[in-house]
Enzyme design. Structure first.
Site, mmCIF file in Angstrom:
data_model
loop_
_atom_site.group_PDB
_atom_site.id
_atom_site.type_symbol
_atom_site.label_atom_id
_atom_site.label_comp_id
_atom_site.label_asym_id
_atom_site.label_seq_id
_atom_site.Cartn_x
_atom_site.Cartn_y
_atom_site.Cartn_z
ATOM 1 N N ASP A 330 -0.813 0.378 -3.722
ATOM 2 C CA ASP A 330 -2.180 1.143 -3.790
ATOM 3 C C ASP A 330 -3.334 0.239 -4.520
ATOM 4 O O ASP A 330 -4.458 0.844 -3.894
ATOM 5 C CB ASP A 330 -1.853 2.308 -4.509
ATOM 6 C CG ASP A 330 -0.912 3.306 -3.939
ATOM 7 O OD1 ASP A 330 -0.630 2.988 -2.692
ATOM 8 O OD2 ASP A 330 -0.357 4.390 -4.363
ATOM 9 N N ARG A 361 -4.000 -1.641 6.485
ATOM 10 C CA ARG A 361 -4.886 -1.935 5.157
ATOM 11 C C ARG A 361 -4.853 -3.233 5.303
ATOM 12 O O ARG A 361 -5.792 -3.852 4.735
ATOM 13 C CB ARG A 361 -4.277 -1.284 3.870
ATOM 14 C CG ARG A 361 -4.834 0.048 3.454
ATOM 15 C CD ARG A 361 -4.527 0.647 2.090
ATOM 16 N NE ARG A 361 -4.731 1.869 1.985
ATOM 17 C CZ ARG A 361 -4.024 2.851 1.240
ATOM 18 N NH1 ARG A 361 -2.969 2.188 0.624
ATOM 19 N NH2 ARG A 361 -4.486 4.059 1.337
#
Ligand code: DC
Length: 664
Positions: A330, A361
């Protein structure tokens, strides 16, 4: 900002400026992971659990709504959320559980659904519908549940047929706290013992909360990793304070490290070892970061250590980051921005899992870094970032300089909250100037107050300002409302302010032509233009300002230069307080906001305008238009750089699309 449903709405496009140091302290939202689990374990507990500091993001709201749909009772008094649960209350839901953008909701709730008799359907938004669920489907099937999704990767919607489960031993292939949690939650319903062996230690919140709720659970380290065993058990209610989310704190910590002359303190952050790997990475890069009052020996919240995190600007150098240091990955978007500001090339090793987050991502991070001027490349599952640090000016104390090589940029986060926040940090680091971040609305999934906090610590962020002018009946209200909705912006109807003053003058027996009298009133009145209601000096006048008397009086009031001066000042203050917005009126593009990001001048054929204003006699509308156009003080006029949009015979959607296309 909030929508009519009470869900937070954030602007789709945000403009973040750099060049100002950050300082002060803040508290980030309650940890998202712990919040989800507190709601779910609370729903399983026999009685009422109390949860303080729950995350206010949309993701956690999904879990909250879902446990209610499963039969738990959830109440929120703004400070404490109570969850009343128990086995006898829980049942398969009547309709699908909508997990929105939240992978955690879907994976954990699937574990609970596996234990409930009946069929539970779990659905998600477009992004969640591309995320793999095979990793939980496999163990839940092995335990005896039916789990179906689409294709080999078992994409949502997910249908879980629960019932009689038996314990298994599972060794997840990917390091995933969500998989571990789904198996452990299902294990609470299973005959025999359920064991999860993880090679990489992932966040332990499910275990911690289950232990707090008195579950029959054991956690052991077997040298190679962690082994968690759980048996069917009745859970008891608990009382928990959710600490701050370290993955959100990471954005501020990195921001303080990379924005020259900054120093920040983030209070009350969860400080357990599986969640603070990003601090070790930053320390290795030479960052001045610290944990205060945290593990070991820090205050406990029932779910692990809590600490304040401090961070200060200074020179950074490149490092190698391994996925096992930050199991959820994260914090990688934030750390990548730190790497962009560091001297040398940082390698992030084994980042393949980033491809299946809220967006791809891995590519998104590379795209952001390229945009900000720090070239990044992907080699297999590794990400390499060429930092621009080291070529900045020496600080006066020899402490290093600002990352001179960074530039401002335009970046579309495609709705991924962490990419949008990482982009904001990159913009803060890029020095004087402004970057544009699109797809910012996704930040509402985890951190609705992000922009407020950014301003609180001294950062500059604004939203777009759209000026919409035009005569009566040209469609301003309808169009500006729709534009504001689409862009997630607030809207100001300046006509309502002139109308409120006209209403107050009539109410107090002041002749609308009495220029000094009305001016005095306009300067002293307190006006709240809404929405929802228009209020002047404490009186709600939302409908009262739409009467024929006010229609007749308002032109004289609006032609009064002193009234205009008073109201224009308030309109500018409104926009400053809201950071921008959609503002409609007659002089918005010409006088009030001559530097608006977009100016629109609406027109429509006279017959159509008269039809739209049918409550007002057409001579009245024509007369008001004439007065507005010919008065000396800020007459109705199209600004030279305004886009003329004729709304005659066109649908609202068509007009709105044309206007939005000018902002893209
Ligand atoms: O948009 P409306 O019809 O509610 O506006 C009421 C009156 O206020 C209208 O006659 C023009 C005036 N007005 C103005 O002069 N300047 C503005 N910015 C907005 C409205």
């Amino acid at each position: 900002m909030s929508s009519g449903h009470g869900r937070p709405v954030l602007p789709e496009t945000v403009l973040v400026a750099g060049g100002a140091p950050l300082g002060g302290e803040l508290r980030v939202p309650g940890d998202k992971s712990i919040s989800h689990r507190a709601l779910i374990v609370g729903a399983l507990g026999e009685g009422t659990s109390l949860v303080r500091g729950l995350s206010d993001g949309d993701d956690v709201r999904r879990t909250r709504d879902a446990v209610a749909a499963l039969g738990a009772e959830v109440h929120d008094d703004g400070e404490v959320v109570t969850v009343t649960g128990g086995r006898s209350l829980l049942h398969a839901p009547l309709g699908p559980l909508d997990c929105g953008n939240s992978g955690t909701s879907m994976r954990l709730l699937a574990g609970v659904a596996a234990g409930l008799a009946g069929v539970t359907v779990l659905v998600g938004d477009a992004s969640l519908s591309t995320r793999p669920m095979d990793r939980i489907a496999a163990p839940l099937r092995a335990m005896g549940a039916g789990v179906t999704g689409s294709g080999a990767r078992c994409l949502p919607p997910l249908t879980v047929t629960g019932g009689s489960l038996h314990g298994i031993t599972w060794v997840p292939e990917v390091a995933s706290a969500q998989v571990k949690s789904a198996v452990l939650l299902a294990g609470l319903f299973a005959a025999g013992e359920t064991t999860v062996r993880e090679r990489v230690r992932t966040r332990p919140h499910t275990e911690e909360l289950l232990a707090l709720a008195g579950a029959d659970i054991e956690v052991a380290d077997d040298g190679d990793g962690r082994v968690v065993r759980v048996r069917a058990s009745a859970l008891r209610p608990f009382d928990v304070v959710v600490p701050g989310d370290p993955s959100q704190a990471a954005f501020w910590v990195v921001a303080a490290c990379v924005v020259p002359e900054s120093a920040l303190r983030v209070r009350g952050v969860y400080a357990g070892e599986t969640r603070t790997g990003f601090l070790s990475v930053l320390r290795r890069m030479g960052a001045r970061v610290g944990l205060h009052g945290g593990a070991p020996g820090g205050s406990r919240s029932g779910v692990g250590a809590v600490a304040d995190v401090t961070a200060q600007w200074g020179p950074l150098s490149a490092t190698v980051v391994h996925a096992s240091e930050i199991p959820s990955l994260d914090e990688v978007p934030a750390l990548a921005v730190a790497a962009a500001c560091a001297e040398g090339t940082t390698r992030f090793v084994g980042m393949g899992e980033l491809r299946v987050k809220e967006s791809d991502r891995l590519r998104a991070v590379a795209r952001l870094l390229d945009a900000v001027g720090a070239p990044a490349r992907i080699e297999g599952d590794d990400l390499l970032v060429e930092g621009v640090g080291g070529d900045g000016e020496e600080g006066g104390d020899g402490s290093g300089g600002s990352p001179k090589g960074l530039r401002h940029f335009r970046f579309d986060s495609q709705g991924d909250h962490r990419m949008a926040m990482a982009a904001a940090v990159a913009a803060l680091a890029a020095g004087p100037g402004e970057s544009r971040i699109d797809g910012f609305g996704g930040v509402a999934t985890s951190y609705p107050a992000f922009l407020t906090h950014l301003r609180h610590v001294g950062g500059h962020a604004r939203v777009q300002l759209v000026a919409i002018d035009g005569p009566a009946g040209s469609g301003k209200s309808t169009v500006s409302r729709a534009i504001a909705g689409r862009l997630g912006l607030d809207r100001l109807d300046t006509g309502a302010m002139y109308r409120a003053v006209a209403w107050a003058a009539l109410e107090r027996g002041i002749d609308p032509q009495d220029a000094p009298g009305v001016a005095e009133l306009a300067h002293s009145a307190v006006i709240d233009p809404g929405p929802p209601d228009v209020v002047i000096d404490g009186v709600v006048v939302t409908s009262a300002i739409r009467t024929p008397e006010v229609n007749r009086a308002v032109s004289a009031v609006a032609a009064n230069p002193s009234v205009r001066a008073a109201l224009v000042e308030r309109q500018r203050a409104w926009a400053a307080a809201h950071g921008g917005g959609v503002v409609e009126g007659r002089d918005i593009g010409t006088v009030v906001f001559p530097h608006a990001d977009l100016k629109v001048f609406l027109t429509a054929a006279p017959e159509e305008r008269a039809r739209r204003r049918r409550e007002e006699p057409s001579e009245g509308v024509a007369r008001r238009d004439e007065l507005d156009r010919t008065r000396t003080a800020s007459p109705l006029a199209q600004a030279a750089d305004a886009r003329l949009v004729d709304t005659t015979c066109r649908s609202v959607d068509e007009v709105v699309e044309e206007i939005l296309s000018c902002l893209r």
